[in-house]
Design a protein around this motif. Structure first.
Motif, PDB file in Angstrom:
ATOM      1  N   LEU A 198       0.805  -1.265   0.057  1.00 29.05           N
ATOM      2  CA  LEU A 198       0.045   0.035   0.101  1.00 29.05           C
ATOM      3  C   LEU A 198       0.716   1.203   0.074  1.00 29.05           C
ATOM      4  O   LEU A 198       0.258   2.152   0.173  1.00 29.05           O
ATOM      5  CB  LEU A 198      -0.702  -0.065   1.112  1.00 29.05           C
ATOM      6  N   MET A 229      -9.425   3.952   2.340  1.00 32.93           N
ATOM      7  CA  MET A 229     -10.405   2.914   1.687  1.00 32.93           C
ATOM      8  C   MET A 229      -9.940   1.484   1.692  1.00 32.93           C
ATOM      9  O   MET A 229     -10.381   0.637   1.915  1.00 32.93           O
ATOM     10  CB  MET A 229     -10.681   3.410   0.357  1.00 32.93           C
ATOM     11  N   ALA A 230      -8.621   1.411   1.337  1.00 33.69           N
ATOM     12  CA  ALA A 230      -7.950   0.301   1.184  1.00 33.69           C
ATOM     13  C   ALA A 230      -7.774  -0.374   2.322  1.00 33.69           C
ATOM     14  O   ALA A 230      -8.001  -1.541   2.540  1.00 33.69           O
ATOM     15  CB  ALA A 230      -6.586   0.223   0.670  1.00 33.69           C
ATOM     16  N   ALA A 263     -11.145  -1.729   3.544  1.00 37.33           N
ATOM     17  CA  ALA A 263     -11.447  -3.064   2.931  1.00 37.33           C
ATOM     18  C   ALA A 263     -10.786  -4.118   3.550  1.00 37.33           C
ATOM     19  O   ALA A 263     -11.369  -5.377   3.776  1.00 37.33           O
ATOM     20  CB  ALA A 263     -10.899  -2.993   1.310  1.00 37.33           C
ATOM     21  N   LEU A 309     -12.437  -5.412   6.500  1.00 40.49           N
ATOM     22  CA  LEU A 309     -13.699  -6.118   6.384  1.00 40.49           C
ATOM     23  C   LEU A 309     -13.328  -7.590   5.569  1.00 40.49           C
ATOM     24  O   LEU A 309     -13.922  -8.400   5.961  1.00 40.49           O
ATOM     25  CB  LEU A 309     -14.678  -5.476   5.497  1.00 40.49           C
ATOM     26  N   LEU A 310     -12.223  -7.507   4.944  1.00 40.09           N
ATOM     27  CA  LEU A 310     -11.779  -8.750   4.450  1.00 40.09           C
ATOM     28  C   LEU A 310     -11.224  -9.814   5.641  1.00 40.09           C
ATOM     29  O   LEU A 310     -11.529 -10.622   5.518  1.00 40.09           O
ATOM     30  CB  LEU A 310     -10.650  -8.577   3.475  1.00 40.09           C
ATOM     31  N   ILE A 360     -14.592 -11.255   6.924  1.00 45.37           N
ATOM     32  CA  ILE A 360     -14.874 -12.259   5.941  1.00 45.37           C
ATOM     33  C   ILE A 360     -13.968 -13.553   6.075  1.00 45.37           C
ATOM     34  O   ILE A 360     -14.498 -14.611   6.129  1.00 45.37           O
ATOM     35  CB  ILE A 360     -14.857 -11.829   4.452  1.00 45.37           C
ATOM     36  N   LEU A 376     -18.764  -0.819   0.159  1.00 49.20           N
ATOM     37  CA  LEU A 376     -17.577  -1.664  -0.597  1.00 49.20           C
ATOM     38  C   LEU A 376     -17.570  -1.780  -1.916  1.00 49.20           C
ATOM     39  O   LEU A 376     -16.586  -1.535  -2.774  1.00 49.20           O
ATOM     40  CB  LEU A 376     -17.279  -2.833   0.215  1.00 49.20           C
ATOM     41  N   PHE A 397     -16.878   1.672  -3.483  1.00 50.92           N
ATOM     42  CA  PHE A 397     -15.477   1.849  -3.545  1.00 50.92           C
ATOM     43  C   PHE A 397     -14.891   1.381  -4.599  1.00 50.92           C
ATOM     44  O   PHE A 397     -14.089   1.934  -5.555  1.00 50.92           O
ATOM     45  CB  PHE A 397     -14.977   1.384  -2.176  1.00 50.92           C
ATOM     46  N   ASP A 450     -18.562 -12.463  -2.870  1.00 46.72           N
ATOM     47  CA  ASP A 450     -18.754 -11.492  -2.095  1.00 46.72           C
ATOM     48  C   ASP A 450     -17.343 -10.943  -1.701  1.00 46.72           C
ATOM     49  O   ASP A 450     -17.084  -9.638  -1.205  1.00 46.72           O
ATOM     50  CB  ASP A 450     -19.272 -12.254  -0.673  1.00 46.72           C
ATOM     51  N   ALA A 451     -16.245 -11.666  -1.888  1.00 46.66           N
ATOM     52  CA  ALA A 451     -14.770 -10.970  -1.609  1.00 46.66           C
ATOM     53  C   ALA A 451     -14.509 -10.311  -2.744  1.00 46.66           C
ATOM     54  O   ALA A 451     -13.405  -9.690  -2.908  1.00 46.66           O
ATOM     55  CB  ALA A 451     -13.724 -12.272  -1.300  1.00 46.66           C
ATOM     56  N   PHE A 496     -13.637  -6.623  -2.694  1.00 43.76           N
ATOM     57  CA  PHE A 496     -12.659  -6.214  -1.569  1.00 43.76           C
ATOM     58  C   PHE A 496     -11.184  -6.414  -2.506  1.00 43.76           C
ATOM     59  O   PHE A 496     -10.217  -5.748  -2.421  1.00 43.76           O
ATOM     60  CB  PHE A 496     -12.494  -7.397  -0.560  1.00 43.76           C
ATOM     61  N   ILE A 537     -10.427  -3.950  -5.084  1.00 42.26           N
ATOM     62  CA  ILE A 537      -9.985  -2.591  -4.308  1.00 42.26           C
ATOM     63  C   ILE A 537      -8.758  -2.583  -4.225  1.00 42.26           C
ATOM     64  O   ILE A 537      -8.115  -1.775  -4.788  1.00 42.26           O
ATOM     65  CB  ILE A 537     -10.721  -2.148  -2.880  1.00 42.26           C
ATOM     66  N   VAL A 538      -8.020  -3.605  -3.446  1.00 38.40           N
ATOM     67  CA  VAL A 538      -6.691  -3.796  -3.197  1.00 38.40           C
ATOM     68  C   VAL A 538      -5.952  -4.022  -4.411  1.00 38.40           C
ATOM     69  O   VAL A 538      -4.760  -3.160  -4.766  1.00 38.40           O
ATOM     70  CB  VAL A 538      -6.451  -4.835  -2.272  1.00 38.40           C
TER      71      VAL A 538
END
Ligand SMILES: Nc1ncnc2c1ncn2[C@@H]1O[C@H](COP(=O)(O)OP(=O)(O)O)[C@@H](O)[C@H]1O
Ligand SMILES: [Mg+2]
Lengths: 247, 319, 297
Positions: free
Chosen positions: B82, B92-93, B96, B99-100, B103, C229, C232, C270-271, C274, C277-278
Motif C-alpha cells: 500500500l 479505503m484500502a 477493505a 472487512l476482509l 470475511i 464497499l 468503492f 462476496d470477496a 475487496f 479494491i486492493v
C-alpha cells in the motif's frame, strides 16, 4: 572546477504542459546564482527537480559530481542540498527554535547523543545569524512575514548545507523586508555559501547575484554576467513584453 | 475497594482494550497515515492467540510472541503493497482490509471456528497483564510525542513535502508507523481474546472500528493520553454508570463523536490546555479559525516539549 | 444463465445510483463519506414509515418523499458536521481524516436509529405499493420492477451527467473538483456548491435504497454496508469523480459478480469487491492518486 549542482538537459512534462523543456545549467561553488523568469516559466519546477521533489521526464541531476536523479528528496538534503519554498512553510505547533531544529535533527550527524547536542548548538547559531534568536520560544504564525522568512532561512542553513536553493524568498514583501532578506543573502554569500536565488523580478537580483539564468517557457533564454544578460533584448522582451524599458 | 474492583472489572477490561485499540489508530494518524488496518490486525491478534492456545495448546506467552512477529511481518508486507496510496485511498484500502479479515474469520473454519468462533482461550493475561501492556504502550507513545521524534511526527502529518525536503524519509516513517499501529492492534486483539476467552466474528469489523475511533476522537486524537481517556469514558463510565450498553449506544457514541470533532478538536485531553493560563493568552493574541488558521483547529497543538510556543511580543507589521 | 444476466442488470442499476452519489461527494467535497450506505438505508426507512402512516400513497410519491428525506439528511450532515469540521481543520489531511471519522459517527447514529425503528428485524414495503408483473421476453422472465430499476438508473444518471456537463452548477462542480478555489469564478459560492453536491448525493442514495427494497422485497438496518464497499471498487475503477465511468463499471461489476457467483460460488463473489479494491489500488496507484502533495511547492 566542478559544479556543486548540475542539471543536464532536464525536461519535466506534466501531461501536455512542458513546465521545463531541456534545461542545462551548473552552479559554481561560492557563487550566488539567480534564476529569473516570468510567472509560470518553470522556476519552481527547476527547484523541485533539483531538490528531487519532482522526477524529471528526461535528463539528469548531479550533486557534487554524483548522479542523484533517482535519489529521494531526503537523500539530497542529507547530502547537503537545502531549499526554501515559495510560500512560507513553518510548522504550526512548534516554536521558532523547534522549527529550526527540524533542519538539523534528520542529518546523519545528529544520530548520536553528542551529535544531537552539536545539532542543537548549530540551530541556535543559525537563529543568531538570522537575527531571530530572541524569538526562539515564539509561535511563528504570530510573526511578520519577513521574520518568518528569516526563520525559514535559518532552518535551511542550520545543517550547514553545501548549497541553498531559495524559491522567491522576497515575493510579496515590503521594500523594507526585501532589504533585510537581501542583506541576509549577501552575508551568506560572504560566508561562501553556494546559492540559487529564484525571483520573478529581474531588478531585485541585479545588484545581488554573480551569475544570472533567465528562464522563459521552460527553456533557458540566456545565462551569464547579470548586467550584460539582463540587457539582452530577448530578456527585456520576455520580462516587459512590448512595454518600454523603465529608466 | 476489592468489591468495587470486582464489580467493575468487566468495564475496566473493556476500557483497557478500547484504549489499546484507539492507541493503535492514533499512532498511524499522528504520523499522517490515514489507516485503519490496525482494526484488522486486532482480528489477526485475537484469532492467532486463540488458535495457538485453545486449539494447539500453546502457552499464552509464546503464542502472543509468535502472533506479534506474524503481525510485524504481515503489516510490513501490507505497508509495501500500500506504500504509494495516500489519504482517502489508503483509508479505503485499509477499510477493505478490515472487512476482509472479518470475511476471512467467517470462512476459514479450520483456524477461526467460522461463525461460532473460538472458545476456551486461557485467561492468562488478566486485567493486570493487560493494564501493564497498555501502560507500556502509552509510555512509548508519550516519549515519542516529545523531542526530535515528536517534532518529526508533527512535521510528517502537517507537511509531507517539507518533511522530505528536510531529510525525513517519508515512506520509511510511514511504514514504521503502519507496522507499529498494526502491532498495537494485534496486542489489543491478544488482550481481548485472553480476557474474553471467546472470540467470534461478531467481535470484529466495522463496529470495532467505530468504537476505536470514537474513543480516540473523544479522548484526544493528538495527545498520548487521548486513547486512555477515551477508553475510560466510553467503555467504562458510559457503560457502567449510564447503563446503555444496548440500544442507544450507537446514537450516543455517534453524536458525542460529532460534537467533539466540531467543538473540541483536541478531545477531552485538550481540555487541560484550556485551563492553562499561558495558552489562554496565546489564544487571545492570535487569530483563530479558518482553513490553515492559526490555533483553533490545528492538530498537534498539544505541546510536545518543554519549550511550548508563547505569544510573540508586539511587532509592527511593516507594509 | 440469461436469467442471471437480467438480474445482473437490475443489480448494476442499483450500484450505479449508489456509486454516483458517492463519487460526487468524494470528487467535490473530498470526503470519503462512510455514511452514504446509512443514508441509502435511511431512504428505505423513510419510505417504510410513510407507507405505514399513510397507506395507499402512490409509489411515485413515496419514492419522491424518500428522495427528499435522504437529500435533507445528507445536507444536514454536511451543514452540522462536515462543513464546521472542514472550516476548523489545519490542513487537507486533517480535514479528510476528521470528516471521514464524522461520517462513520453519523452512520452509526442512522443505523442505530433505523435498527431501533425496525426492532432489528428486516422490514418490507407493502406489496400494494407496486404491483408486480412478470413478462416473458424470449423465454426470460423480466419483472416490471427490474424494468423500473433500469429505467430509473438510466434516466437519473443521464440527467446527472447532463446537469454536470451543461449547467452552471455542474461546471462549477467540475471546476471545484479540479481546483478547490475555482468555484467563485463561475459566480457560485463554494458553500452553495457543497450543499448542492451533498443534496444530490443523498437523493441518489435514497432512490437507490427504495428501489432496492422494492426489488428485494425487504430492507434492514445494515443493508447499506455491503454496497459501500462495492461502490468503492466501482469508483476506484472509474476514477474519482468520473460519472460516466461509474455507470460503466457499476454494470461491469454487477455482471462479473453474477458470473463469478454462478461459476465459483457466493463466497468468492462476496470477496470480489475487496480484492478488486486492493488489486487496482496497488497496480495503478499513480493513475489514482492523481493529486500530488508537491503541487503546492
Ligand atoms: N504538479 C504540476 N502538475 C501540472 N502542472 C504543473 C505542476 N507544477 C507546475 N505545473 C505547470 O508548470 C508550469 C511551470 O510552473 P512553475 O514551475 O510553478 O513556474 P514558476 O515557478 O516559474 O511560476 C506552469 O504552467 C504550471 O501550471
Ligand atoms: Mg514558482
Amino acid at each position: 572546477m566542478t559544479a556543486v549542482l548540475e542539471l543536464r538537459d532536464i525536461k519535466v512534462w506534466f501531461g501536455g504542459v512542458k513546465a521545463v523543456d531541456g534545461v542545462s545549467l551548473a552552479l559554481e561553488p561560492g557563487h550566488l546564482h539567480a534564476l529569473v523568469g516570468p510567472n509560470g516559466s518553470g522556476k519552481t519546477t527547476v527547484v523541485n527537480t533539483m531538490s528531487r521533489l519532482v522526477t524529471p521526464t528526461a535528463g539528469q541531476v548531479f550533486l557534487d559530481g554524483q548522479d542523484v536523479t533517482a535519489a529521494g528528496p531526503h537523500e539530497v538534503y542529507r547530502r547537503g542540498l537545502a531549499r526554501t519554498f515559495q510560500g512560507i512553510r513553518l510548522v504550526e505547533g512548534l516554536t521558532v527554535r523547534e522549527n529550526v531544529l527540524l533542519g538539523v535533527q534528520e542529518l546523519p550527524a545528529a544520530r548520536s547523543r553528542a551529535g544531537r547536542r552539536r545539532a542543537a548548538e548549530a540551530a541556535d547559531e543559525a537563529l543568531e545569524r538570522m537575527d531571530v534568536h530572541h524569538l526562539a520560544q515564539v509561535a511563528p504564525a504570530a510573526l511578520p512575514y519577513g521574520v518568518q522568512r528569516r526563520v525559514e532561512i535559518a532552518r535551511a542553513v542550520a545543517g550547514a548545507p553545501k548549497i541553498l536553493l531559495l524559491d522567491e524568498p522576497v515575493a510579496g514583501m515590503s521594500a523594507g523586508e526585501r532589504q533585510e532578506i537581501s542583506a541576509v543573502l549577501g552575508r551568506l554569500r560572504d560566508d561562501g555559501m553556494t546559492m540559487l536565488l529564484i525571483e520573478h523580478d529581474l531588478r531585485f537580483v541585479l545588484g545581488l547575484s554573480d551569475h544570472l539564468f533567465v528562464l522563459n517557457f521552460g527553456q533557458l533564454l540566456a545565462a551569464g554576467d547579470p548586467a550584460a544578460t539582463a540587457a539582452l533584448p530577448a530578456v527585456q522582451e520576455a520580462f516587459l513584453g512590448r512595454k518600454h524599458v523603465p529608466a | 475497594m476489592i468489591d468495587w474492583f470486582s464489580g467493575n472489572e468487566g468495564y475496566i477490561q473493556g476500557a483497557l482494550v478500547a484504549a489499546l485499540l484507539a492507541a493503535s489508530v492514533q499512532v498511524a494518524l499522528r504520523a499522517g497515515v490515514l489507516s485503519f488496518a490496525s482494526v484488522g490486525f486486532y482480528g489477526v491478534g485475537a484469532y492467532g492467540t486463540g488458535y495457538l492456545t485453545a486449539t494447539q495448546g500453546w502457552g499464552t506467552a509464546p503464542a502472543a510472541a509468535v502472533v506479534v512477529i506474524i503481525t510485524v511481518f504481515l503489516s510490513w508486507l501490507l505497508a509495501l503493497v500500500l506504500a504509494r496510496l495516500r489519504a482517502l485511498y489508503l483509508a479505503m484500502a485499509t477499510i477493505a482490509f478490515v472487512l476482509l479479515v472479518q470475511i476471512g474469520a467467517l470462512a476459514w473454519d479450520s483456524v477461526t471456528g467460522g461463525p461460532l468462533g473460538l472458545f476456551g482461550i486461557p485467561p492468562a493475561l488478566g486485567t493486570g497483564g493487560v493494564a501493564v501492556i497498555l501502560a507500556g504502550v502509552l509510555a512509548v507513545n508519550a516519549l515519542t510525542q516529545r523531542g526530535a521524534v515528536g517534532r518529526r511526527l508533527l512535521l510528517l502529518r502537517k507537511d509531507e513535502a517539507l518533511a522530505s525536503a528536510l531529510g525525513v524519509n517519508v515512506r520509511r516513517q510511514h511504514q514504521i508507523a503502519f507496522v507499529w499501529s498494526a502491532v498495537l492492534g494485534s496486542l489489543a486483539g491478544i488482550s481481548q481474546a485472553s480476557l474474553l476467552t471467546v472470540f467470534t466474528p461478531e467481535n470484529l469489523g466495522f463496529s470495532v472500528m467505530v468504537s476505536a475511533l470514537t474513543a480516540l476522537v473523544v479522548g484526544g486524537t493528538w495527545h498520548w493520553s487521548g486513547p486512555l481517556i477515551g477508553g475510560v469514558v466510553f467503555s467504562w463510565f458510559l457503560s457502567a454508570y449510564l447503563g446503555f450498553a444496548s440500544d442507544y449506544r450507537g446514537v450516543v457514541e455517534g453524536a458525542l463523536t460529532v460534537v467533539v470533532l466540531v467543538f473540541l478538536p483536541k478531545g477531552l485531553a485538550g481540555l487541560s490546555e484550556l485551563l492553562d493560563p499561558r495558552r489562554l493568552r496565546r489564544a487571545a493574541g492570535t487569530p483563530t479559525g479558518g482553513p490553515g488558521g492559526v490555533s483553533a483547529g490545528v492538530p498537534g497543538g498539544v505541546s510536545t516539549g518543554p519549550d511550548r510556543p508563547v505569544p510573540a511580543p508586539e511587532m509592527g507589521v511593516s507594509s | 444463465m440469461t436469467q442471471q444476466l437480467v438480474n445482473a442488470i437490475a443489480l448494476g442499476s442499483i450500484y450505479t445510483l449508489f456509486s454516483l452519489g458517492l463519487t460526487l461527494s468524494w470528487g467535490i467535497l473530498n470526503v470519503l463519506n462512510l455514511a452514504h450506505g446509512a443514508i441509502f438505508t435511511a431512504g428505505t426507512m423513510f419510505a417504510f414509515l410513510l407507507t405505514e402512516h399513510a397507506a395507499g400513497l402512490p409509489f411515485a410519491v413515496v419514492l419522491a418523499a424518500a428522495l427528499v428525506g435522504s437529500a435533507l439528511l445528507a445536507v444536514l450532515m454536511e451543514a452540522v458536521a462536515f462543513a464546521p469540521i472542514r472550516a476548523r481543520s489545519g490542513n487537507a489531511l486533517d480535514a479528510e481524516m476528521r470528516t471521514l471519522i464524522a461520517s462513520v459517527a453519523v452512520a452509526s447514529i442512522i443505523v442505530t436509529v433505523v435498527g431501533i425503528q425496525s426492532d432489528h428485524q428486516p422490514y418490507a414495503l407493502p406489496q400494494s405499493l407496486l404491483e408486480r408483473h412478470r413478462y416473458d421476453v424470449l423465454g426470460v422472465h423480466v419483472s416490471n420492477v427490474q424494468i423500473l430499476v433500469l429505467v430509473a438508473a438510466i434516466v437519473l444518471s443521464a440527467l446527472l451527467v447532463l446537469f454536470v456537463r451543461r449547467s452552471r452548477y455542474g461546471r462549477a462542480m467540475r471546476a471545484v473538483a479540479f481546483d478547490r478555489t475555482a468555484a467563485g469564478m463561475v459566480g457560485i459560492s463554494a458553500r452553495t456548491l457543497q450543499l448542492a453536491a451533498m443534496a444530490l448525493s443523498g437523493a441518489l442514495a435514497g432512490v437507490a435504497g427504495v428501489l432496492l427494497a422494492v426489488y428485494l422485497g425487504a430492507a434492514d438496518a445494515h443493508m447499506g454496508d455491503s454496497f459501500l464497499l462495492k461502490a468503492f471498487a466501482i469508483i476506484i475503477l472509474a476514477g474519482v469523480g468520473s460519472l460516466e465511468g461509474a455507470v460503466f463499471f457499476a454494470y461491469a461489476l454487477a455482471l462479473v459478480e453474477t458470473l463469478v457467483g454462478y461459476y465459483l460460488g457466493g463466497d468468492v463473489r462476496d470477496a470480489l469487491a475487496f480484492v478488486l479494491i486492493v488489486v487496482i489500488l496497488v497496480l495503478r496507484p499513480q493513475g489514482l492518486a492523481a493529486r500530488q502533495g508537491w503541487q503546492r511547492a
